[in-house]
Design a protein around this motif. Sequence first.
Motif, PDB file in Angstrom:
ATOM      1  N   LEU A 299       0.833  -1.209   0.000  1.00  0.00           N
ATOM      2  CA  LEU A 299       0.000   0.000   0.000  1.00  0.00           C
ATOM      3  C   LEU A 299       0.867   1.258   0.000  1.00  0.00           C
ATOM      4  CD1 LEU A 299      -2.805  -1.101   2.488  1.00  0.00           C
ATOM      5  CD2 LEU A 299      -3.101  -0.562   0.066  1.00  0.00           C
ATOM      6  N   ALA A 300       1.945   1.241   0.762  1.00  0.00           N
ATOM      7  CA  ALA A 300       2.843   2.407   0.807  1.00  0.00           C
ATOM      8  C   ALA A 300       3.418   2.684  -0.579  1.00  0.00           C
ATOM      9  CB  ALA A 300       3.968   2.157   1.806  1.00  0.00           C
ATOM     10  N   GLN A 307       1.316   9.565  -5.713  1.00  0.00           N
ATOM     11  CA  GLN A 307       1.742  10.845  -5.156  1.00  0.00           C
ATOM     12  C   GLN A 307       0.929  11.237  -3.927  1.00  0.00           C
ATOM     13  OE1 GLN A 307       1.878  13.778  -8.267  1.00  0.00           O
ATOM     14  NE2 GLN A 307       3.332  12.627  -9.513  1.00  0.00           N
ATOM     15  N   LYS A 308       0.380  10.255  -3.231  1.00  0.00           N
ATOM     16  CA  LYS A 308      -0.314  10.494  -1.959  1.00  0.00           C
ATOM     17  C   LYS A 308       0.661  10.150  -0.846  1.00  0.00           C
ATOM     18  CE  LYS A 308      -4.949   9.642  -3.826  1.00  0.00           C
ATOM     19  NZ  LYS A 308      -6.198   8.871  -3.690  1.00  0.00           N
ATOM     20  N   TYR A 309       1.596  11.067  -0.604  1.00  0.00           N
ATOM     21  CA  TYR A 309       2.733  10.767   0.243  1.00  0.00           C
ATOM     22  C   TYR A 309       2.349  10.621   1.713  1.00  0.00           C
ATOM     23  CZ  TYR A 309       4.951  12.375  -4.034  1.00  0.00           C
ATOM     24  OH  TYR A 309       5.310  12.523  -5.327  1.00  0.00           O
ATOM     25  N   THR A 310       1.329  11.362   2.165  1.00  0.00           N
ATOM     26  CA  THR A 310       0.912  11.244   3.570  1.00  0.00           C
ATOM     27  C   THR A 310       0.386   9.847   3.857  1.00  0.00           C
ATOM     28  OG1 THR A 310       0.325  13.595   3.556  1.00  0.00           O
ATOM     29  CG2 THR A 310      -0.536  12.243   5.361  1.00  0.00           C
ATOM     30  N   TYR A 311      -0.468   9.315   2.956  1.00  0.00           N
ATOM     31  CA  TYR A 311      -0.993   7.958   3.139  1.00  0.00           C
ATOM     32  C   TYR A 311       0.122   6.928   3.012  1.00  0.00           C
ATOM     33  CZ  TYR A 311      -5.739   9.825   2.796  1.00  0.00           C
ATOM     34  OH  TYR A 311      -6.892  10.498   3.027  1.00  0.00           O
ATOM     35  N   ALA A 312       1.053   7.197   2.110  1.00  0.00           N
ATOM     36  CA  ALA A 312       2.181   6.270   1.937  1.00  0.00           C
ATOM     37  C   ALA A 312       3.002   6.205   3.227  1.00  0.00           C
ATOM     38  CB  ALA A 312       3.058   6.717   0.777  1.00  0.00           C
ATOM     39  N   ILE A 313       3.232   7.366   3.856  1.00  0.00           N
ATOM     40  CA  ILE A 313       4.013   7.399   5.101  1.00  0.00           C
ATOM     41  C   ILE A 313       3.263   6.685   6.216  1.00  0.00           C
ATOM     42  CG2 ILE A 313       4.832   8.949   6.914  1.00  0.00           C
ATOM     43  CD1 ILE A 313       5.575  10.921   4.660  1.00  0.00           C
ATOM     44  N   LYS A 314       1.941   6.895   6.297  1.00  0.00           N
ATOM     45  CA  LYS A 314       1.146   6.251   7.357  1.00  0.00           C
ATOM     46  C   LYS A 314       1.274   4.729   7.271  1.00  0.00           C
ATOM     47  CE  LYS A 314      -3.617   5.867   9.074  1.00  0.00           C
ATOM     48  NZ  LYS A 314      -3.711   4.415   8.923  1.00  0.00           N
ATOM     49  N   ASN A 315       1.048   4.185   6.080  1.00  0.00           N
ATOM     50  CA  ASN A 315       1.159   2.735   5.913  1.00  0.00           C
ATOM     51  C   ASN A 315       2.594   2.261   6.074  1.00  0.00           C
ATOM     52  OD1 ASN A 315      -1.533   1.361   4.819  1.00  0.00           O
ATOM     53  ND2 ASN A 315      -1.447   3.444   4.024  1.00  0.00           N
ATOM     54  N   GLY A 316       3.541   3.073   5.601  1.00  0.00           N
ATOM     55  CA  GLY A 316       4.946   2.700   5.704  1.00  0.00           C
ATOM     56  C   GLY A 316       5.418   2.639   7.143  1.00  0.00           C
ATOM     57  N   GLU A 317       5.022   3.630   7.961  1.00  0.00           N
ATOM     58  CA  GLU A 317       5.429   3.635   9.368  1.00  0.00           C
ATOM     59  C   GLU A 317       4.832   2.451  10.118  1.00  0.00           C
ATOM     60  OE1 GLU A 317       7.886   7.161   9.631  1.00  0.00           O
ATOM     61  OE2 GLU A 317       7.617   5.311  10.756  1.00  0.00           O
ATOM     62  N   GLU A 318       3.580   2.100   9.809  1.00  0.00           N
ATOM     63  CA  GLU A 318       2.956   0.932  10.452  1.00  0.00           C
ATOM     64  C   GLU A 318       3.675  -0.351  10.048  1.00  0.00           C
ATOM     65  OE1 GLU A 318      -1.568   2.849  10.587  1.00  0.00           O
ATOM     66  OE2 GLU A 318      -1.139   1.114   9.331  1.00  0.00           O
ATOM     67  N   GLU A 337      13.147   2.487   2.233  1.00  0.00           N
ATOM     68  CA  GLU A 337      13.408   3.103   0.930  1.00  0.00           C
ATOM     69  C   GLU A 337      12.232   3.969   0.490  1.00  0.00           C
ATOM     70  OE1 GLU A 337      14.454   0.255  -1.983  1.00  0.00           O
ATOM     71  OE2 GLU A 337      15.129   1.721  -3.439  1.00  0.00           O
ATOM     72  N   VAL A 338      11.004   3.445   0.621  1.00  0.00           N
ATOM     73  CA  VAL A 338       9.843   4.224   0.183  1.00  0.00           C
ATOM     74  C   VAL A 338       9.587   5.394   1.141  1.00  0.00           C
ATOM     75  CG1 VAL A 338       8.053   2.889   1.395  1.00  0.00           C
ATOM     76  CG2 VAL A 338       7.498   4.029  -0.739  1.00  0.00           C
ATOM     77  N   LEU A 339       9.860   5.208   2.457  1.00  0.00           N
ATOM     78  CA  LEU A 339       9.696   6.314   3.407  1.00  0.00           C
ATOM     79  C   LEU A 339      10.683   7.439   3.102  1.00  0.00           C
ATOM     80  CD1 LEU A 339       9.144   4.419   6.779  1.00  0.00           C
ATOM     81  CD2 LEU A 339       7.494   5.862   5.588  1.00  0.00           C
ATOM     82  N   PHE A 340      11.905   7.067   2.753  1.00  0.00           N
ATOM     83  CA  PHE A 340      12.909   8.070   2.391  1.00  0.00           C
ATOM     84  C   PHE A 340      12.426   8.909   1.202  1.00  0.00           C
ATOM     85  CE2 PHE A 340      16.833  10.065   1.523  1.00  0.00           C
ATOM     86  CZ  PHE A 340      17.104   9.927   0.168  1.00  0.00           C
ATOM     87  N   LYS A 341      11.891   8.235   0.178  1.00  0.00           N
ATOM     88  CA  LYS A 341      11.410   8.950  -1.002  1.00  0.00           C
ATOM     89  C   LYS A 341      10.242   9.876  -0.644  1.00  0.00           C
ATOM     90  CE  LYS A 341      12.744   5.307  -4.272  1.00  0.00           C
ATOM     91  NZ  LYS A 341      12.215   4.298  -5.226  1.00  0.00           N
ATOM     92  N   CYS A 342       9.323   9.395   0.207  1.00  0.00           N
ATOM     93  CA  CYS A 342       8.149  10.203   0.596  1.00  0.00           C
ATOM     94  C   CYS A 342       8.585  11.453   1.357  1.00  0.00           C
ATOM     95  CB  CYS A 342       7.210   9.373   1.457  1.00  0.00           C
ATOM     96  SG  CYS A 342       6.329   8.080   0.559  1.00  0.00           S
TER      97      CYS A 342
END
Length: 614
Positions: A299-300, A307-318, A337-342
Amino acid sequence: MKIHEDTRPQKKQCLFIAFFCWICFPLLVTSSSAQTPQIDQWKAALNTKTTDSMRLHLLDKICYAYHKRSPDSIRFFSQKALSIAQKLQSKLAIAKIKNHFGASYFFQAKYKEAEKYYQESLNLFKEISHKLGTSVAYNNLANIYKQQGAYTKAIFYYQRGLSIQEKANNLRLMSVSYTNIATIYRFQKNYQKALEYNKKAVDLKKAINSQRGVAIVYTNIGMVHGEMKQYSLALEYLQKALTISQQLKLKNPLVFNNLSYIYSKLNQLDSAFFYAQKGLRMSIDIDDIKGKTISKINLAHIYFARQKYTYAIKNGEEALTLAQQNKRLISIKNISEVLFKCYMKLGSYKKAIESRTLLIQAKDSLFNLEKNKQLVEIETRYETQKKEQQIILKNNQITLLKKEKQHETLLKYTFVGAFISLFFLGSLLVMFLRLRVSKNKQLIIQNQQLHDAETKLTKAQLNEKKLLAETLKKELEIKQQQLASKALHIIQKNEILEKVKESIQSLKKDNKVNVTQLARLVDSGIQIDKDWNNFFALFLEVHQGFFDKLKGISDELSDTELRLCALVKLKFTSKEIASILGITHGSTSVARHRIRKKLSIPSDEKLAKFIDDL
């Protein structure tokens, strides 16, 4: 994103344990929530059963039900079962219990302890000639070696278990062995072999009418094609697996997560999002931490692509929290890697740096882990080759003994003749050796003399080189001092000219002229100009070819810029350079900028370092 989170999924590795317990008693477990009431019933029944054999059977069921759920509970109930089995003196029961102990440590990745109990289980099964148990023990040991990256050793044990299963014509266990071997070939990126063994497994699953097994193998085949970037074939097999799973109402998040991955690779983000959500809901329903982690990672990635970086970060942090809790390095690497890009996209550079650091740490840990696995694999191959060589040597020794017995009679008859021949040859050998020793002594003396002469010559050459080096060093120090003296004279010249300038300015104000003094100052300045020429002549002696190298890079450099480069080479400060060249500090900075541009020096490299390296 990866097509699967962990390259050694524990679910498939422990199928032999599951099949072993399935053979001992019929048991169907559909989900963890469905198991809990059964476990409670079995626990309650322990107090009502009167015979040890019945209680032992219940404890066996309870231990199996706790597989992959609670290793500590497995050991607790296995210890109780072991006391009863030892009382009954049942080696079969003890072997099964040792198998449970091994499984409990296996699920906690404590492979040394797991190997100990699995080996004890194997020895007991062999002792009582229990073929099925022996094959299961071989495969459990193979699972450990697979986890440790000792793939050669793992295949060796799988093959030993498989040979027993083939003799017994146990199609069910044979199909699981083929699946496990195929998994190893996939880890080794030997995809053709992986497909070959997976297809063997599918045929056997169909022969025993195990649709659930067919779905699992279809998923594995889809994963292989996904890694081969054959996405159409990957989708075909994953869709087959999904159809069977839905018909049987199986909850298998792995299928959905892999479908999400493939559709992401095909840039079909809507489909990828749909399957990732399905996988996440299913993982939550069955409390599958690994599946939940993979779904969150998928999902992240999808939100990032949208380009929905806030949602990507939320799922990535979880996902990162789950991965860190379960020490899943591959997941930590992927999500970092994906959190770094976001965070970079959102301009949160502090968070981006933290994610980048975590990514580097995960990569380093994976690299070290992979190297350790390679070392284990090399050691395993060495041990295997050593054993093979020992077997060959032993066979050769046996053959030699047979030949010796065959020739023993002949040797008895020829012993006297051989003795005489040996005595004659021995006499000749002694004479030859004495002559050889005498010649060797002469040769040693000559070599020693030659060595001594070469040593003296070498020492003389070294002393000569040392003296030459010291002489050159002193000459270089003298020239460096002369350069510094010349630079000081130039500074003095500029100070004199500065006084001339001040005198001229004074003339404009009060119209008083001190011609004699002004002429002397100018003459001094002209005289020190000669020192400037001497300075560069001396500089070229110390740093030969310096200006040629600069002009080779750019022929647009002016004489003043060449002088500035020489002063930078001598490590003068900007203030000192300004004084020597008779310009302001600001003009020095502008000149340095023009030089950087003409020499095409990168912005991240200092001018002084560039010139010093010439």
